[in-house]
Design an enzyme around this catalytic site. Structure first.
Site, PDB file in Angstrom:
ATOM      1  N   SER A  26      -6.833   2.906  -8.434  1.00  0.00           N
ATOM      2  CA  SER A  26      -5.693   3.716  -7.994  1.00  0.00           C
ATOM      3  C   SER A  26      -5.342   4.878  -8.907  1.00  0.00           C
ATOM      4  O   SER A  26      -4.431   5.648  -8.590  1.00  0.00           O
ATOM      5  CB  SER A  26      -4.458   2.826  -7.819  1.00  0.00           C
ATOM      6  OG  SER A  26      -4.592   2.053  -6.659  1.00  0.00           O
TER       7      SER A  26
ATOM      8  N   LYS B  40      -5.005   8.120  -7.138  1.00  0.00           N
ATOM      9  CA  LYS B  40      -3.823   8.653  -6.440  1.00  0.00           C
ATOM     10  C   LYS B  40      -3.214   9.867  -7.140  1.00  0.00           C
ATOM     11  O   LYS B  40      -2.503  10.647  -6.504  1.00  0.00           O
ATOM     12  CB  LYS B  40      -2.781   7.538  -6.251  1.00  0.00           C
ATOM     13  CG  LYS B  40      -3.260   6.439  -5.289  1.00  0.00           C
ATOM     14  CD  LYS B  40      -2.212   5.366  -5.092  1.00  0.00           C
ATOM     15  CE  LYS B  40      -2.614   4.335  -4.040  1.00  0.00           C
ATOM     16  NZ  LYS B  40      -3.278   3.159  -4.600  1.00  0.00           N
TER      17      LYS B  40
ATOM     18  N   SER C 192       1.903   2.466  -6.290  1.00  0.00           N
ATOM     19  CA  SER C 192       0.493   2.406  -5.898  1.00  0.00           C
ATOM     20  C   SER C 192       0.329   1.909  -4.458  1.00  0.00           C
ATOM     21  O   SER C 192      -0.565   1.128  -4.150  1.00  0.00           O
ATOM     22  CB  SER C 192      -0.304   1.522  -6.866  1.00  0.00           C
ATOM     23  OG  SER C 192      -1.540   2.124  -7.136  1.00  0.00           O
TER      24      SER C 192
ATOM     25  N   LYS D 144      -0.182   6.219 -14.706  1.00  0.00           N
ATOM     26  CA  LYS D 144      -0.713   5.627 -13.474  1.00  0.00           C
ATOM     27  C   LYS D 144      -1.596   4.447 -13.832  1.00  0.00           C
ATOM     28  O   LYS D 144      -2.417   4.529 -14.747  1.00  0.00           O
ATOM     29  CB  LYS D 144      -1.526   6.662 -12.676  1.00  0.00           C
ATOM     30  CG  LYS D 144      -1.994   6.155 -11.301  1.00  0.00           C
ATOM     31  CD  LYS D 144      -0.839   6.043 -10.320  1.00  0.00           C
ATOM     32  CE  LYS D 144      -1.175   5.195  -9.099  1.00  0.00           C
ATOM     33  NZ  LYS D 144      -1.108   3.737  -9.373  1.00  0.00           N
TER      34      LYS D 144
END
Length: 247
Positions: free
Chosen positions: A31, A34, A88, A195
């Site tokens: 992820s 993203k 997420s 993140k």
């Protein structure tokens, strides 16, 4: 300093390398993807207040993960962007790509074009949520991506927000989402952007921009085994720098 992540890279704001481990090797990033997804959306200057409805096309057919955003859930593009980053949320990322001009295929082309523009020579993107192990990047590339992402105030804001309430269903109460980075609750940290990422092939991953002892650092930790390992590694990095890089 010994880190448990298989790959790691720490650089300061001038690009000086402070720590490196397998930093040129492309690996699945989960992820972390993203961050690129949201940069492409923001670059396109699509209306952030436009309402987007979650459909069957947004479900995860790769990992079969669930979501609290059921079919018919409707949120603004801005809220989907926030959920994709801080919580997420996979369907949020998929819906953002699906509603991009030209649809998901064109969106993935735009992701790869953006990577080339940023000089991410060891990177490839194959889906907007990071569910596909075909999304790969080296730590060197991810430092470039995190630095680019930090130029977007919307990304810095969303990735450092602890919690958020959204109302995707009429006549129902709010859904509360929390941030996937537990270090944001730790007073010892001054985090500007972060993140997390995880799929089996990628292991546990974490990228952050943070100030430690007055120095602005970009921290990339990839392929950790164990849910808490990247957070433990990040704390080891912080303490190592606070001690003055000795040992």
């Amino acid at each position: 300093m010994k880190l448990r992540s298989a790959s790691a890279l720490i650089v300061d704001s001038t690009g000086n390398e402070i720590y490196s481990k397998q930093s040129a090797t492309p690996l699945p990033i989960g992820s972390i993807t993203k961050l690129m997804t949201v940069m492409v959306i923001l670059d396109a200057r699509l209306p952030l207040d436009e309402k987007i409805r979650i459909t069957k096309q947004d479900r995860d057919l790769i990992r079969l993960t669930g979501s609290r955003l059921n079919y018919g859930a409707t949120l603004s593009r801005r809220s989907l962007l926030d959920l994709a980053l801080m919580a997420s949320e996979n369907r949020a990322a998929s819906a953002l790509a699906r509603t991009y001009p030209g649809g998901t295929e064109q969106f993935i082309r735009a992701m790869n074009a953006k990577a080339r523009q940023l000089g991410m020579v060891d990177s490839r993107f194959t889906d907007p949520a990071g569910l596909d192990a075909g999304n790969v990047a080296s730590p060197n590339d991810l430092v470039r991506m995190v630095k680019a992402a930090s130029d977007y105030p919307e990304i810095a804001d969303a990735t450092t927000r602890l919690r958020m309430d959204v109302r995707p269903y009429p006549k129902r109460g709010p859904l509360t989402y929390g941030n996937t980075n537990r270090l944001l609750k730790n007073q010892a940290w001054n985090i500007q952007l972060s993140k997390t990422g995880y799929i089996n092939e990628a292991g546990r991953c974490l990228v952050m921009q943070a100030k430690v002892k007055g120095r602005e650092l970009t921290i990339v930790l990839l392929n950790s085994f164990g849910k808490l390992t990247p957070f433990g590694d990040a704390n080891r990095v912080r303490k190592w720098i606070e001690r003055g890089l000795s040992g």
